[in-house]
Motif scaffolding. Sequence first.
Motif, PDB file in Angstrom:
ATOM      1  N   LEU A  56       0.520   3.041  -9.980  1.00 31.03           N
ATOM      2  CA  LEU A  56      -0.700   2.433 -10.534  1.00 31.03           C
ATOM      3  C   LEU A  56      -1.559   3.473 -11.253  1.00 31.03           C
ATOM      4  CD1 LEU A  56      -1.564  -0.070  -7.667  1.00 31.03           C
ATOM      5  CD2 LEU A  56      -0.567  -0.587  -9.911  1.00 31.03           C
ATOM      6  N   LEU A  57      -1.633   4.680 -10.705  1.00 29.32           N
ATOM      7  CA  LEU A  57      -2.379   5.750 -11.382  1.00 29.32           C
ATOM      8  C   LEU A  57      -1.716   6.131 -12.699  1.00 29.32           C
ATOM      9  CD1 LEU A  57      -3.240   8.044  -8.334  1.00 29.32           C
ATOM     10  CD2 LEU A  57      -4.837   6.618  -9.642  1.00 29.32           C
ATOM     11  N   ALA A  58      -0.396   6.230 -12.696  1.00 23.64           N
ATOM     12  CA  ALA A  58       0.322   6.591 -13.915  1.00 23.64           C
ATOM     13  C   ALA A  58       0.223   5.480 -14.958  1.00 23.64           C
ATOM     14  CB  ALA A  58       1.781   6.911 -13.590  1.00 23.64           C
ATOM     15  N   ALA A  95      -8.645   7.020   0.447  1.00 20.79           N
ATOM     16  CA  ALA A  95      -8.665   5.621   0.871  1.00 20.79           C
ATOM     17  C   ALA A  95      -8.639   4.641  -0.304  1.00 20.79           C
ATOM     18  CB  ALA A  95      -9.903   5.359   1.738  1.00 20.79           C
ATOM     19  N   GLU A  96      -9.079   5.080  -1.485  1.00 19.88           N
ATOM     20  CA  GLU A  96      -9.088   4.217  -2.667  1.00 19.88           C
ATOM     21  C   GLU A  96      -7.795   4.316  -3.469  1.00 19.88           C
ATOM     22  OE1 GLU A  96     -11.986   6.346  -2.139  1.00 19.88           O
ATOM     23  OE2 GLU A  96     -12.647   4.624  -0.939  1.00 19.88           O
ATOM     24  N   GLY A  97      -6.847   5.122  -3.013  1.00 25.42           N
ATOM     25  CA  GLY A  97      -5.572   5.261  -3.709  1.00 25.42           C
ATOM     26  C   GLY A  97      -5.550   6.311  -4.789  1.00 25.42           C
ATOM     27  N   ASN A  98      -6.552   7.178  -4.824  1.00 28.91           N
ATOM     28  CA  ASN A  98      -6.592   8.259  -5.809  1.00 28.91           C
ATOM     29  C   ASN A  98      -5.987   9.525  -5.223  1.00 28.91           C
ATOM     30  OD1 ASN A  98      -8.085   6.862  -7.914  1.00 28.91           O
ATOM     31  ND2 ASN A  98      -9.758   6.863  -6.423  1.00 28.91           N
ATOM     32  N   LEU A  99      -5.390  10.324  -6.086  1.00 26.24           N
ATOM     33  CA  LEU A  99      -4.861  11.612  -5.645  1.00 26.24           C
ATOM     34  C   LEU A  99      -6.007  12.559  -5.324  1.00 26.24           C
ATOM     35  CD1 LEU A  99      -1.934  11.973  -8.174  1.00 26.24           C
ATOM     36  CD2 LEU A  99      -1.717  11.936  -5.690  1.00 26.24           C
ATOM     37  N   THR A 100      -5.882  13.291  -4.246  1.00 26.60           N
ATOM     38  CA  THR A 100      -6.936  14.232  -3.855  1.00 26.60           C
ATOM     39  C   THR A 100      -6.775  15.595  -4.518  1.00 26.60           C
ATOM     40  OG1 THR A 100      -5.668  14.847  -1.884  1.00 26.60           O
ATOM     41  CG2 THR A 100      -7.312  13.094  -1.631  1.00 26.60           C
ATOM     42  N   GLN A 118       4.706  15.389   0.784  1.00 24.30           N
ATOM     43  CA  GLN A 118       3.744  15.034   1.845  1.00 24.30           C
ATOM     44  C   GLN A 118       2.748  13.996   1.330  1.00 24.30           C
ATOM     45  OE1 GLN A 118       2.236  18.895   3.147  1.00 24.30           O
ATOM     46  NE2 GLN A 118       3.855  18.972   4.691  1.00 24.30           N
ATOM     47  N   ALA A 119       3.303  12.942   0.748  1.00 27.06           N
ATOM     48  CA  ALA A 119       2.486  11.914   0.084  1.00 27.06           C
ATOM     49  C   ALA A 119       1.460  11.286   1.019  1.00 27.06           C
ATOM     50  CB  ALA A 119       3.395  10.836  -0.504  1.00 27.06           C
ATOM     51  N   TRP A 120       1.743  11.255   2.281  1.00 26.55           N
ATOM     52  CA  TRP A 120       0.845  10.634   3.244  1.00 26.55           C
ATOM     53  C   TRP A 120      -0.515  11.312   3.293  1.00 26.55           C
ATOM     54  CZ3 TRP A 120      -0.253  14.215   7.022  1.00 26.55           C
ATOM     55  CH2 TRP A 120       0.635  15.281   7.143  1.00 26.55           C
ATOM     56  N   LYS A 121      -0.607  12.547   2.773  1.00 27.51           N
ATOM     57  CA  LYS A 121      -1.911  13.211   2.793  1.00 27.51           C
ATOM     58  C   LYS A 121      -2.429  13.525   1.391  1.00 27.51           C
ATOM     59  CE  LYS A 121      -0.380  17.984   3.618  1.00 27.51           C
ATOM     60  NZ  LYS A 121      -0.503  19.122   4.508  1.00 27.51           N
ATOM     61  N   GLN A 122      -1.808  12.956   0.362  1.00 29.40           N
ATOM     62  CA  GLN A 122      -2.194  13.255  -1.013  1.00 29.40           C
ATOM     63  C   GLN A 122      -3.133  12.224  -1.643  1.00 29.40           C
ATOM     64  OE1 GLN A 122      -1.517  16.144  -2.201  1.00 29.40           O
ATOM     65  NE2 GLN A 122      -0.025  16.730  -0.655  1.00 29.40           N
ATOM     66  N   PHE A 123      -3.341  11.093  -0.968  1.00 26.98           N
ATOM     67  CA  PHE A 123      -4.155  10.012  -1.523  1.00 26.98           C
ATOM     68  C   PHE A 123      -5.374   9.756  -0.652  1.00 26.98           C
ATOM     69  CE2 PHE A 123       0.113   9.338  -3.070  1.00 26.98           C
ATOM     70  CZ  PHE A 123      -0.075   8.973  -4.394  1.00 26.98           C
ATOM     71  N   GLY A 176       0.793  -1.222   0.000  1.00 25.89           N
ATOM     72  CA  GLY A 176       0.000   0.000   0.000  1.00 25.89           C
ATOM     73  C   GLY A 176       0.825   1.271   0.000  1.00 25.89           C
ATOM     74  N   SER A 177       2.060   1.202  -0.460  1.00 19.52           N
ATOM     75  CA  SER A 177       2.934   2.385  -0.428  1.00 19.52           C
ATOM     76  C   SER A 177       2.397   3.492  -1.321  1.00 19.52           C
ATOM     77  CB  SER A 177       4.353   2.011  -0.860  1.00 19.52           C
ATOM     78  OG  SER A 177       4.443   1.903  -2.261  1.00 19.52           O
ATOM     79  N   HIS A 178       2.771   4.697  -1.004  1.00 25.37           N
ATOM     80  CA  HIS A 178       2.358   5.846  -1.803  1.00 25.37           C
ATOM     81  C   HIS A 178       3.004   5.808  -3.181  1.00 25.37           C
ATOM     82  CE1 HIS A 178       1.722   7.213   2.416  1.00 25.37           C
ATOM     83  NE2 HIS A 178       0.530   7.421   1.889  1.00 25.37           N
ATOM     84  N   ALA A 179       4.235   5.318  -3.258  1.00 21.20           N
ATOM     85  CA  ALA A 179       4.897   5.194  -4.560  1.00 21.20           C
ATOM     86  C   ALA A 179       4.119   4.218  -5.439  1.00 21.20           C
ATOM     87  CB  ALA A 179       6.343   4.732  -4.386  1.00 21.20           C
TER      88      ALA A 179
END
Length: 181
Positions: free
Chosen positions: A22-24, A150-155, A143-148, A14-17
């Motif tokens: 996955l989005l890219a 719960a579904e893994g999408n960027l906010t 600050q990736a910890w607050k950019q996604f 579940g890493s931010h990277a």
Amino acid sequence: MVKVVGLCGSLRPGSHAEKALLLALAAAAGAGAEVEYLDFKQLNLPFCHGGDEYPDHPDVEVLKRKVKEADALLIATPEYHGSFSGVIKNALDLMSFEELSDKVFGLVSVLGGGQNNNALNDLRTVARWVHAWVVPEQVAIGQAWKQFDAEGNLTDPKLKDRLDKLAYALVKAARMLRTTA
């Protein structure tokens, strides 16, 4: 069809990277590429010892083959101690010019703190040394910890747009390089 292989520099579930990658990759697929995520958590890769063969680690050959067959690499890494992760460095070190030359690289980094480009700049240096091409677009997610969510999408829609533009630029560059080779 252009083939893009995704490599993630984090082994943390579940890493931010991984979320950014996955989005890219989804955006690259939307641009018409065939995409594959080569998940290092599923491979048994040794530490690189500088040799050419790793007979006790057949996944090294899987890595080499899949990268060699690709037109482009989409690399996402956390920034650790001011640079990209050892996971990515080791994976790149297990390969050679045969696999990496003339590949198009797209680069993404995630950081716990503020945004900077250290990991991306260092990856550009490595890409240059292996005769790869890096698209000008790149994305650093501070600050990736607050950019996604719960579904893994960027906010942040601006970050999502930048990630999409990176993926489209990667596919476009890979197509262009492929037709001239």
